[in-house]
Design an enzyme around this catalytic site. Structure first.
Site, PDB file in Angstrom:
ATOM      1  CB  SER A 133      84.990  30.620  68.268  1.00 22.05           C
ATOM      2  OG  SER A 133      86.350  30.311  67.827  1.00 22.05           O
ATOM      3  CG  HIS A 150      82.089  27.136  65.031  1.00 22.53           C
ATOM      4  ND1 HIS A 150      81.046  26.435  64.549  1.00 22.53           N
ATOM      5  CD2 HIS A 150      83.293  26.749  64.383  1.00 22.53           C
ATOM      6  CE1 HIS A 150      81.608  25.736  63.334  1.00 22.53           C
ATOM      7  NE2 HIS A 150      82.798  26.069  63.564  1.00 22.53           N
TER       8      HIS A 150
HETATM    9  C1  GAR Z   1      78.730  21.765  70.072  1.00 19.14           C
HETATM   10  O1  GAR Z   1      79.911  20.934  69.955  1.00 19.14           O
HETATM   11  C2  GAR Z   1      78.704  23.235  69.427  1.00 19.14           C
HETATM   12  O2  GAR Z   1      79.987  23.639  69.538  1.00 19.14           O
HETATM   13  C3  GAR Z   1      78.429  22.658  68.166  1.00 19.14           C
HETATM   14  O3  GAR Z   1      77.318  21.844  68.087  1.00 19.14           O
HETATM   15  C4  GAR Z   1      77.740  20.946  69.241  1.00 19.14           C
HETATM   16  C5  GAR Z   1      76.045  20.713  70.230  1.00 19.14           C
HETATM   17  O4  GAR Z   1      76.596  19.831  71.255  1.00 19.14           O
HETATM   18  N1  GAR Z   1      77.955  23.664  67.303  1.00 19.14           N
HETATM   19  C6  GAR Z   1      78.349  24.070  66.048  1.00 19.14           C
HETATM   20  O5  GAR Z   1      78.782  23.174  65.527  1.00 19.14           O
HETATM   21  C7  GAR Z   1      77.767  25.211  65.619  1.00 19.14           C
HETATM   22  N2  GAR Z   1      78.150  25.464  64.191  1.00 19.14           N
HETATM   23  P1  GAR Z   1      75.255  19.885  72.660  1.00 19.14           P
HETATM   24  O6  GAR Z   1      73.932  19.775  71.696  1.00 19.14           O
HETATM   25  O7  GAR Z   1      75.678  18.807  73.211  1.00 19.14           O
HETATM   26  O8  GAR Z   1      75.526  21.149  73.135  1.00 19.14           O
END
Ligand code: GAR
Length: 192
Positions: A139, A112
């Site tokens: 986190s 997160h």
């Molecule tokens: C990441 O920044 C992750 O922390 C967030 O989604 C993004 C995915 O990026 N997750 C959340 O917000 C979960 N609540 P990615 O598809 O490029 O890995």
């Protein structure tokens, strides 16, 4: 030699999926070999699907839209995860609220982009950036019944800069995510 199996769930671009594959897939670290045995996505347009294809990671699409309830979707998700028999399931940008059908059956961790318990839920990066806080962070926590609420495994923060833009803040978050998520996976699996 010990092999630890990882399943990754994602919904979008999949930069963290790519990072886990680059850093851990088929890599031996302190006598443990890590293997991404499968990936599951809930959106057919997700860019991360191409990453699975490129790296020959077995991939399953479960479109949440085609299920009548969260529980029904989670039941199918659990069934598909269990087929891979993983040591851990990693939510890397998996944008679903999960029910106890999932949490009672699957040992999972979630990434997160904030210093939990602050900025739970959607748009965490923007809300954290726009807040009065002088720091941002990332986190990794165990998945529980409460959204973004399970026990924290690892967490790191950084100072916001005077000239910080949303884009540079986002880049900093991404950089921390790329360090923290593989570290958390190793921390959990190395002694399992
Ligand atoms: C990441 O920044 C992750 O922390 C967030 O989604 C993004 C995915 O990026 N997750 C959340 O917000 C979960 N609540 P990615 O598809 O490029 O890995």
């Amino acid at each position: 030699m010990s092999v630890k199996k990882i399943v990754i769930l994602f919904s979008g671009v999949g930069t963290n999926l790519q990072n886990i594959i680059s850093k851990l897939h088929k890599k031996k670290i302190h006598s443990v070999t890590y293997e991404v045995v499968g990936a599951i996505c809930n959106k057919k347009e997700a860019q991360g699907i191409n990453i699975c294809k490129k790296h020959h990671i077995p991939f399953t699409l479960i479109e949440h839209k085609t299920y009548n309830s969260r529980e029904e979707f989670d039941k199918e998700l659990v069934r598909q995860i269990q087929k891979f028999d993983p040591d851990i399931t990693v939510l890397a940008g998996f944008m679903r609220i999960l029910t106890s059908v999932f949490t009672k059956n699957i040992k999972a961790i979630n990434l997160h982009p904030s210093i939990l318990p602050l900025f739970k839920g959607e748009n965490a990066i923007q809300r954290s950036f726009e807040s009065d806080m002088k720091i941002g962070g990332v986190s990794v926590h165990f998945v529980s019944d409460e959204l973004d609420g399970g026990n924290i495994i690892l967490q790191e923060c950084f100072q916001k800069e005077e000239s910080q833009t949303l884009q540079s803040f986002q880049n900093k978050i991404k950089q921390l995510e790329f360090e923290l998520l593989p570290k958390a996976i190793i921390k959990i699996l190395k002694d399992k």
